[in-house]
Design a protein around this motif. Structure first.
Motif, mmCIF file in Angstrom:
data_model
loop_
_atom_site.group_PDB
_atom_site.id
_atom_site.type_symbol
_atom_site.label_atom_id
_atom_site.label_comp_id
_atom_site.label_asym_id
_atom_site.label_seq_id
_atom_site.Cartn_x
_atom_site.Cartn_y
_atom_site.Cartn_z
ATOM 1 N N ILE A 259 2.135 12.535 -8.290
ATOM 2 C CA ILE A 259 1.240 12.893 -7.051
ATOM 3 C C ILE A 259 -0.178 12.926 -7.277
ATOM 4 N N ALA A 260 -0.515 13.319 -8.560
ATOM 5 C CA ALA A 260 -2.007 13.189 -8.709
ATOM 6 C C ALA A 260 -2.290 11.726 -8.867
ATOM 7 N N GLY B 204 0.691 -1.091 -0.054
ATOM 8 C CA GLY B 204 -0.140 -0.031 0.099
ATOM 9 C C GLY B 204 0.710 1.287 -0.037
ATOM 10 N N THR B 205 2.097 1.122 -0.300
ATOM 11 C CA THR B 205 2.953 2.086 -0.020
ATOM 12 C C THR B 205 3.585 2.596 -1.884
ATOM 13 N N ALA B 206 3.388 3.862 -2.091
ATOM 14 C CA ALA B 206 4.035 4.407 -3.241
ATOM 15 C C ALA B 206 5.205 5.081 -2.871
ATOM 16 N N VAL B 207 6.306 4.690 -3.772
ATOM 17 C CA VAL B 207 7.587 5.396 -3.495
ATOM 18 C C VAL B 207 7.972 6.241 -4.904
ATOM 19 N N LEU B 208 8.311 7.463 -4.733
ATOM 20 C CA LEU B 208 8.733 8.117 -5.835
ATOM 21 C C LEU B 208 10.034 8.633 -5.385
ATOM 22 N N GLY C 233 -5.165 9.987 -6.297
ATOM 23 C CA GLY C 233 -6.416 9.354 -6.737
ATOM 24 C C GLY C 233 -6.647 7.925 -6.576
ATOM 25 N N ASP C 234 -5.491 7.242 -5.915
ATOM 26 C CA ASP C 234 -5.335 5.843 -5.753
ATOM 27 C C ASP C 234 -5.796 5.521 -4.490
ATOM 28 N N ALA C 235 -6.988 4.935 -4.092
ATOM 29 C CA ALA C 235 -7.466 4.626 -2.809
ATOM 30 C C ALA C 235 -6.420 3.511 -1.994
ATOM 31 N N ARG D 54 0.840 24.482 -7.704
ATOM 32 C CA ARG D 54 -0.548 23.632 -7.782
ATOM 33 C C ARG D 54 -0.335 21.994 -7.091
ATOM 34 N N TRP D 55 0.702 21.537 -7.751
ATOM 35 C CA TRP D 55 1.177 20.357 -7.312
ATOM 36 C C TRP D 55 1.693 20.143 -5.986
ATOM 37 N N PHE D 56 2.501 21.353 -5.740
ATOM 38 C CA PHE D 56 3.109 21.426 -4.322
ATOM 39 C C PHE D 56 2.142 21.548 -3.353
#
Length: 267
Positions: free
Chosen positions: A41-42, A14-18, A46-48, A90-92
Motif C-alpha cells: 500500500i505504501a 495505470g492500475t495496481a492489483v493486489l 507513492g507511485d504517481a 496505520r496502513w489501514f
C-alpha cells in the motif's frame, strides 16, 4: 517479479492489483500478510503512475479475517494488543484515506477484518457467492480495522449495530441492497469489470480525484474512532470470553454466541 510471498502485486497500465494469496487459511491476516500489505500500500501511494488500486483475493476467497491460530499463540498484555492494533491501523488508515480510487473485487468470504478491508474501498464489486460478516462478536471481540468508521457510513448507524451485534452473514444480494456492494458480477466477469472500472480513471485529474475523496471522507473522525477501536480491542483480546471462543473454534466446537439463538439453549 513479485516481491511478496503472501500476496501478488501486478500492474495493468495505470492500475495496481493486489491479490491476497494464502490458500491454507483462506487469505487470513497473518503477520506476514499484514506486513506485506503495509509495504504494498505504501508503494501504491507513492507511485504517481498508479491511478487506481484493485484489491482482491485468490482461490475463490477474499479474506477470512484474523489469523486465529496466530492470535491464540500470541502472548500479549493489553498494551501489547493495543500496539499490535495500532500497527495494523496505520496502513489501514493509509488505505482508507488513499487519494486514488480503490476497488474491492470480492469473491467468497469477506469475514471480520476481511469485511473491513472491502469497506475500505471506494467501490465494492462482488460475485453472487460473496459473503460478508462482521464476525468479531462470535469471538468475544469488537469490530476493528476501521469498521466503526466505515460500516455506519455505508449502511447507517442502526443497521451497522445490527450487523456488528448479530455477527450474521450477509449474502451478495442483500449486500447490494444495503449498499455494501455496488455491483454483482459472475466470477468470470468480476476482475474484467474491476479492471475496466479502474482504467476509467486513467485520464482523470489525480488532483480532482484526491479532492473528491478528501471532501467525502473525514480524517479527523477516522483517527478518533481508530484510537477508540484500539483501546476496546485490547481489552477484548484479554477477556476470558475471547480466549474460550478461540479455543472452541480451533477445536472445531460450537461457539458460545450464536445468532439467532439456539432454541434449545434459550429454553
Amino acid at each position: 517479479m513479485n516481491p511478496f510471498t503472501t500476496l501478488r502485486f501486478e500492474r495493468h497500465g495505470g492500475t495496481a492489483v493486489l491479490t491476497l494469496d494464502t490458500p491454507a487459511n483462506r487469505n487470513a491476516f497473518t503477520a506476514a500478510l499484514r506486513d506485506e500489505l503495509a509495504q504494498a500500500i505504501a508503494q501504491v501511494r507513492g507511485d504517481a503512475g498508479v491511478r487506481a488500486l484493485v484489491l482482491t483475493g485468490a482461490n475463490g476467497q477474499f479474506c477470512s479475517g484474523g489469523d486465529l491460530r496466530g492470535i491464540a499463540d500470541a502472548a500479549l498484555d493489553n498494551a501489547g494488543w493495543r500496539a499490535r492494533m495500532q500497527s495494523t491501523q496505520r496502513w489501514f488508515s493509509d488505505l482508507i484515506l488513499m487519494d486514488k480510487p480503490v476497488i474491492a473485487a470480492v469473491d467468497g468470504a469477506a469475514y471480520g477484518a476481511g469485511f473491513s478491508l472491502a469497506l475500505a474501498a471506494d467501490f465494492v464489486l462482488a460475485t453472487p457467492r460473496a459473503r460478508f460478516c462482521m464476525s468479531f462478536l462470535k469471538l468475544g471481540l469488537v469490530p476493528d480495522c476501521g469498521a466503526f468508521y466505515l460500516l455506519p457510513r455505508v449502511v447507517g448507524a442502526q443497521r451497522a449495530r445490527e450487523l456488528m451485534l448479530s455477527a450474521r452473514e450477509v449474502g451478495a444480494v442483500e449486500a447490494r441492497e444495503l449498499g455494501i456492494a455496488m455491483e454483482l458480477h459472475e466470477a468470470g466477469g468480476l476482475m474484467p469489470r474491476a479492471l475496466a472500472l479502474a482504467e476509467s480513471f486513467a485520464g482523470a485529474s489525480p488532483l480532482a480525484v484526491s479532492l473528491v475523496k478528501r471532501a467525502t471522507g473525514d480524517a479527523g473522525a477516522l483517527a478518533g474512532l481508530l484510537d477508540a477501536e484500539a483501546n476496546a480491542q485490547a481489552l477484548a483480546f484479554g477477556s476470558a470470553e475471547h480466549r474460550d471462543a478461540v479455543q472452541r473454534f480451533l477445536d472445531k466446537q460450537p461457539l458460545p454466541f450464536q445468532w439467532p439463538a439456539n432454541k434449545e439453549q434459550a429454553a
